[in-house]
Scaffold this active site. Sequence first.
Site, PDB file in Angstrom:
ATOM      1  CG  HIS A   3      -1.882  -1.181   1.325  1.00 32.82           C
ATOM      2  ND1 HIS A   3      -1.832  -2.041   2.199  1.00 32.82           N
ATOM      3  CD2 HIS A   3      -2.789  -1.295   0.444  1.00 32.82           C
ATOM      4  CE1 HIS A   3      -2.664  -3.094   2.273  1.00 32.82           C
ATOM      5  NE2 HIS A   3      -3.476  -2.822   1.309  1.00 32.82           N
ATOM      6  CD  GLN A  31     -13.838  -5.743  -1.985  1.00 35.34           C
ATOM      7  OE1 GLN A  31     -14.069  -4.509  -2.326  1.00 35.34           O
ATOM      8  NE2 GLN A  31     -12.364  -6.196  -1.973  1.00 35.34           N
ATOM      9  N   GLY A  44      -2.369  -1.710  -7.239  1.00 33.55           N
ATOM     10  CA  GLY A  44      -1.258  -2.554  -7.411  1.00 33.55           C
ATOM     11  C   GLY A  44      -1.575  -3.958  -8.497  1.00 33.55           C
TER      12      GLY A  44
HETATM   13  P1  AMP Z   1      -6.374  -4.047  -0.742  1.00 30.19           P
HETATM   14  O1  AMP Z   1      -6.264  -3.046   0.640  1.00 30.19           O
HETATM   15  O2  AMP Z   1      -5.989  -5.279  -0.392  1.00 30.19           O
HETATM   16  O3  AMP Z   1      -7.782  -3.819  -1.463  1.00 30.19           O
HETATM   17  O4  AMP Z   1      -5.431  -3.441  -1.603  1.00 30.19           O
HETATM   18  C1  AMP Z   1      -5.455  -1.941  -1.811  1.00 30.19           C
HETATM   19  C2  AMP Z   1      -4.691  -1.614  -3.079  1.00 30.19           C
HETATM   20  O5  AMP Z   1      -3.037  -2.017  -2.677  1.00 30.19           O
HETATM   21  C3  AMP Z   1      -4.693  -2.392  -4.056  1.00 30.19           C
HETATM   22  O6  AMP Z   1      -4.701  -1.754  -5.401  1.00 30.19           O
HETATM   23  C4  AMP Z   1      -3.955  -3.508  -4.331  1.00 30.19           C
HETATM   24  O7  AMP Z   1      -3.667  -4.130  -5.677  1.00 30.19           O
HETATM   25  C5  AMP Z   1      -2.646  -3.077  -3.639  1.00 30.19           C
HETATM   26  N1  AMP Z   1      -1.613  -3.982  -3.206  1.00 30.19           N
HETATM   27  C6  AMP Z   1      -1.822  -4.826  -2.180  1.00 30.19           C
HETATM   28  N2  AMP Z   1      -0.847  -5.696  -1.912  1.00 30.19           N
HETATM   29  C7  AMP Z   1       0.034  -5.211  -3.076  1.00 30.19           C
HETATM   30  C8  AMP Z   1       1.529  -5.670  -3.153  1.00 30.19           C
HETATM   31  N3  AMP Z   1       2.053  -6.372  -2.405  1.00 30.19           N
HETATM   32  N4  AMP Z   1       2.114  -4.730  -4.032  1.00 30.19           N
HETATM   33  C9  AMP Z   1       1.720  -3.674  -4.662  1.00 30.19           C
HETATM   34  N5  AMP Z   1       0.218  -3.334  -4.444  1.00 30.19           N
HETATM   35  C10 AMP Z   1      -0.472  -4.012  -3.632  1.00 30.19           C
END
Ligand code: AMP
Length: 275
Positions: free
Chosen positions: A28, A52, A138
């Site tokens: 993040h 979701q 991401g």
């Molecule tokens: P989440 O909180 O899991 O919904 O993720 C929020 C954002 O962070 C999304 O755009 C994910 O793709 C991104 N993200 C989660 N893990 C990673 C990672 N290891 N590397 C890069 N971006 C990430």
Amino acid sequence: MFSISRKLRRENRTVGFVPTMGALHEGHFSLIKEARQQSDVVIASIFVNPTQFNDKSDLEKYPRDLTADAARLAEYAVDYVFAPEQTEIYPAGFLTYVYVENLSEVFEGASRPGHFRGVATVVTILLNTIRPDLAFFGEKDAQQVAIVKRLVSDLGFETEIVVLPTVREESGLAMSSRNELLSPEEREKAAVLFEALKEAKIAFKNGERNALELTQIVQKVIQNEPLATIDYITVVDAETLQPLDRIGDSEALIALAARVGQVRLIDNIVLDQKQ
Ligand code: AMP
């Protein structure tokens, strides 16, 4: 949030937006850092989006620590944290959902029915509320990226979608809030997923273009790890998510999901001739 974003637009300041579900980690923060570089004002959202989750216990188990997350975001000079209550996003009487056809049913969508309908709906609400110039996502969630790009283009959002590479632990394991659910042994062994993808990428660099061959390379490496169970391994076009027989000129992905112990993990690697 509406009135803040209206004010920022009036002041002609560029807004970078990073949507998250909290439990923040370096993945993040890489998005936040890039948003800080590219925009005048950075807004991060923290919202564990109920629509979701197709599995109620998964939603309940999802880690939440708003105080710690907000403190970390302040360290990265985030200007606004948008952490709405469920009823602000989904007030009583809510009936409108956004569904991106074709891209939503396959892979992650097949294992998690309704998941991408929830993602597309919340992303639409957040983009409409904030109306950012840039929104950062991401590559780790490659299917989500394909769906969000499609949605933004189809529904005429002006927001530019910026996609950033997967941040990994030292072992190569893609960072994820789910990694916390792994035992120390499982966490170590989960590195096999990226090792397998790397092997396939080496073969690709050496000229292998056959999707089945590449899939089998990944499969063989993962099958050597008794703690890992493969859900799917697939070679697809990065934009359309259409499965490929052979990799051509456009960007492709090898994407996979596997269970390590009880925890379901996803990862992918980009295959691009120009790289
Ligand atoms: P989440 O909180 O899991 O919904 O993720 C929020 C954002 O962070 C999304 O755009 C994910 O793709 C991104 N993200 C989660 N893990 C990673 C990672 N290891 N590397 C890069 N971006 C990430």
